[in-house]
Design an enzyme around this catalytic site. Structure first.
Site, PDB file in Angstrom:
ATOM      1  N   CYS A  96       0.823  -1.213   0.000  1.00 27.47           N
ATOM      2  CA  CYS A  96       0.000   0.000   0.000  1.00 27.47           C
ATOM      3  C   CYS A  96       0.866   1.275   0.000  1.00 27.47           C
ATOM      4  O   CYS A  96       1.565   1.519  -0.955  1.00 27.47           O
ATOM      5  CB  CYS A  96      -0.966  -0.037   1.179  1.00 27.47           C
ATOM      6  SG  CYS A  96      -2.450   0.909   0.878  1.00 27.47           S
ATOM      7  N   ARG A 133     -11.872   6.729  -4.285  1.00 34.79           N
ATOM      8  CA  ARG A 133     -10.802   5.824  -3.875  1.00 34.79           C
ATOM      9  C   ARG A 133     -11.134   4.434  -4.410  1.00 34.79           C
ATOM     10  O   ARG A 133     -12.291   4.108  -4.655  1.00 34.79           O
ATOM     11  CB  ARG A 133     -10.717   5.759  -2.345  1.00 34.79           C
ATOM     12  CG  ARG A 133     -10.131   6.979  -1.701  1.00 34.79           C
ATOM     13  CD  ARG A 133     -10.137   6.845  -0.183  1.00 34.79           C
ATOM     14  NE  ARG A 133      -9.127   5.905   0.299  1.00 34.79           N
ATOM     15  CZ  ARG A 133      -7.851   6.243   0.531  1.00 34.79           C
ATOM     16  NH1 ARG A 133      -7.441   7.474   0.320  1.00 34.79           N
ATOM     17  NH2 ARG A 133      -6.994   5.346   0.980  1.00 34.79           N
ATOM     18  N   HIS A 201      -3.843  -5.600   0.991  1.00 40.66           N
ATOM     19  CA  HIS A 201      -3.659  -5.852   2.412  1.00 40.66           C
ATOM     20  C   HIS A 201      -4.761  -6.822   2.814  1.00 40.66           C
ATOM     21  O   HIS A 201      -5.381  -7.423   1.969  1.00 40.66           O
ATOM     22  CB  HIS A 201      -3.627  -4.542   3.218  1.00 40.66           C
ATOM     23  CG  HIS A 201      -4.898  -3.759   3.194  1.00 40.66           C
ATOM     24  ND1 HIS A 201      -5.085  -2.673   2.370  1.00 40.66           N
ATOM     25  CD2 HIS A 201      -6.036  -3.895   3.892  1.00 40.66           C
ATOM     26  CE1 HIS A 201      -6.297  -2.179   2.594  1.00 40.66           C
ATOM     27  NE2 HIS A 201      -6.899  -2.901   3.502  1.00 40.66           N
TER      28      HIS A 201
END
Lengths: 249, 463
Positions: A96, A133, A201
């Site tokens: 990330c 996002r 993740h």
């Protein structure tokens, strides 16, 4: 001869947003279950990095404010040390925000570029606050998977920045479900030598134990030569992997 | 014309509430508010204005429902009629639904004061509409990152909300939380609460799940004299001198008694009182002190606070005690790392290793991203939990988490079906041994729903 694995966890107090320590726990447990001695060293901001003392580096993701602090610190010598270590065969996993910092730069929606360390040939740009996002469960097809591993990697992604790879970086995989590097070209993550970067993740390694083993193998090989990792009972992990694949669709 | 519109909105909302209840489709805690606001968009503001004593808003990551229920209980004992979103529907539509249920068609509201818990992200909008008299800021922990985004963004929304407050409004905030204190410390009319007894500190080092590690002004890590819970404690920045503000109301002499509650001394500007509660854990001490600060600010007496706290029964799923087939079952909502760690500490504080059912869902209200499970210190279970049943949509993720926390695989039972998981947990109990059920938000609602159908509990909107 007893095997030992030396793990370096970079910025554990700054870049720890999405259960990132689960990656460290998974690497350490899976090595220990094979009788490998494991030492995890945490290297925070301001502490010098003696890169030659480690086999495997991990760097996670953080919030904007924390990421700026980490980016600044990487420019104070750590970045160069990491590049050199990877050129010499060290293993690295960046997730990330940490993944973005391994590239050339991060260009925010407004304000100045955040310099990366150019360890991976990629650049990241935020497309502006009005663009959404990229958030959700993700499945990628691992390219190529190591022998014996299933073809998929699963995780959760949550990033504003869009990452585009340069010619020297190979994608970690192709998106099956989700967004990946930029939501457009279907690539996810990046690989160069034994360094890997990804937006997955969840955390990444507990539900993809084969990737954890792959990293442990690469890291051990450098000082210990060819090693065999004894198989483990991964039934729980495999079930969680399959459940996550179903959840993403 | 606008009054007609308000009346039409109220009518539409009330009709939809009646319909939902008649169909047995739930507690009508949100939908009527949505319907009514579609007809009369300014309904919240206009009904809120009719409350003679104004509104109290309560927000924060953890403890909103319990704090609001405590405050309503105290005010009720003082003779005030509260309008309250008791069932925890804390978005604007849920608050509107609570107001609607107590409004006549001409807009007359049958209540003296509004006590509303408010979603952290919705705070600016609700402040703008309701113009509250008192705003209570509880705590800020990382929670549902996929929905709220970064914790700094939530703090920025609160700053925005404070700018919208009326000049005569009062802010009550948790001084032990550096993130919250940074939002509120410069507000002209502010009161603070916190814990004064450093004997209940966990140490001077923050746990892994701690968020507010760094001074907002200069980026230097805070130095803690005492850490109480997550990043809450007595802190100071050695660079700029920013420190925990002085406490207006505090808990002192705190004695935690595990799952059975705690006793402590409430120190206030109007005197001290020894308080006994059956609410478990240090996190509930914070909730009680927050509610007490608000109640005293509104003019109730310390004696009244003490009585209501003593008699308070935990809200649905928040330390609730249920009897199933002769066994005591405690249900403790655990929805984010800081909250989960506190629940674990409370449950595991006894001498005997426990049996627990852990129920993890990943629906929108839980947060779709379950990576936070790895920020919880489940390693605590290793010595203190003899059997764990994992259930819910993300049961498999939880099983993996426990395996890597070091629990032997034979101590972990995977049972995705919630009802079977509860029975499995009960079957593992010895005579007189309690079962601890630790669910995320929607898993809690689901398990309560299953138990309500079997007659073990009342539906949450009736609780």
């Amino acid at each position: 001869m007893a095997l030992d694995l030396r793990i370096c966890h970079l910025y554990p107090d700054l870049l720890n947003l999405y259960g990132d320590r689960g990656n460290i726990t998974t690497l350490a447990q899976r090595a220990r279950w094979r009788g490998v001695a494991v030492e995890v060293t945490e290297v925070p901001v301001g502490t010098p990095l003696r890169a030659a003392e480690y086999d495997l580096f991990f760097i996670g993701g953080g919030e904007d404010r924390q990421q700026v602090l980490a980016a600044g610190d990487l420019q104070q010598g750590k970045g160069g040390a990491l590049r050199e270590a990877v050129e010499e065969g060290a293993t690295l996993l960046a997730v990330c925000g940490g993944y973005q910092l391994m590239g050339r730069y991060y260009r925010p929606a407004e304000g100045e570029d955040l310099p990366g360390i150019s360890l991976l040939d990629l650049a990241t740009q935020h497309p502006g606050k009005r663009r959404p996002r990229l958030i959700g469960n993700i499945v990628i097809r691992w390219d190529p998977p190591p022998a014996g591993a299933p073809p998929t990697l699963v995780g959760f992604e949550n990033h504003g920045g869009r990452t585009v790879l340069g010619s020297a970086a190979h994608p970690l995989g192709q998106v099956v479900a989700g967004f990946g590097n930029n939501g457009e070209d279907r690539t996810e993550g990046a690989a160069y030598r034994n360094a890997y970067g990804t937006y997955l993740h969840g955390p990444l390694l507990p539900k993809n134990p084969w990737f954890a083993d792959h990293l442990i193998m690469l890291a051990l090989r450098r000082r210990h030569g060819e090693v065999e990792l004894a198989p483990l009972d991964d039934q729980i992990e495999a079930q969680a992997h399959e459940a996550a694949v179903r959840r993403a669709r | 014309m606008t009054d007609l519109r308000l009346g039409a909105g109220i009518l539409a909302g009330r009709l939809s509430a009646a319909l939902i209840r008649a169909l047995g489709a739930g507690g009508a805690t949100t939908m009527p508010g949505r319907v009514a606001r579609a007809v009369a968009p300014d309904l919240l503001a206009r009904l809120g204005r009719r409350l003679m004593r104004g509104s109290v808003l309560i927000t924060g990551t953890n403890g909103k429902t319990t704090t609001a229920r405590l405050l309503t209980g105290i005010l009720g004992r003082a003779g005030w009629r509260s309008i309250h979103n008791r069932a925890g529907a804390n978005l604007p539509a849920g608050i509107a639904a609570a107001l609607l249920a107590h409004s006549a068609l001409d807009g007359q509201v049958r209540g003296d004061v509004g006590v509303f818990e408010v979603d952290e992200a919705a705070l600016p909008l609700v402040v703008e509409s309701l113009r509250p008299r008192v705003l209570v800021l509880g705590n800020l922990f990382r929670d549902q990152l996929d929905r709220y985004g970064e914790i700094d963004l939530v703090a920025d929304r609160w700053r925005d909300a404070l700018r919208r407050l009326e000049a005569d409004a009062l802010v009550i905030y948790n001084a032990d939380d550096p993130l919250v204190a940074d939002v509120a410390r410069d507000f002209p009319a502010a009161r603070t609460f916190g814990i004064a007894d450093s004997s209940v500190r966990r140490g001077e080092a923050l746990e892994h799940a701690a968020d507010g590690r760094y001074c907002y002004r200069c980026g230097v890590p805070y130095r803690y004299e005492a850490v109480f819970l997550g990043h809450l404690g007595a802190y100071r920045c050695d660079s700029c001198g920013t420190a925990r503000p002085l406490l207006t109301v505090a808990a002192d002499n705190v004695r935690l008694r595990g799952i059975t509650g705690s006793v402590f001394t409430l120190t206030t500007p109007v005197g001290r009182a020894d308080v006994t509660t059956t609410l478990p854990g240090l996190y509930n001490v914070y909730n009680i002190v927050a509610a007490a600060t608000a109640a005293l600010t509104l003019g109730t007496t310390l004696g009244l606070v003490r009585t209501v706290v003593r008699d308070f029964i935990p809200a649905f799923g928040r330390g609730e005690q249920i009897t199933i087939e002769g066994h005591t079952v405690y249900m403790l909502l655990a929805k984010n790392p800081a909250g989960f760690n506190e629940v674990l500490r409370t449950v595991l504080s006894g001498a005997r290793p426990v049996v627990a059912v852990i129920a993890i869902n990943d629906l929108t209200a839980d947060g779709r991203d379950v990576s936070w499970l790895w920020d919880v210190d489940f390693e605590m279970l290793r010595e203190h939990c003899r059997a764990a049943v994992v259930t819910g949509i993300r049961a498999h993720d939880m099983a993996v988490r426990l395996k890597y926390a070091g629990l032997p695989e034979e101590a972990i039972t995977l049972e995705p079906d919630e009802e079977r998981a509860i029975h499995c947990g009960i079957d593992l109990l010895a005579l007189g041994e309690p079962l601890y059920v630790l669910p995320t938000y929607t898993a809690m609602l689901r398990i309560r729903d299953l138990l309500a159908r079997r007659g073990y509990v009342r539906a949450f909107w009736e609780d």
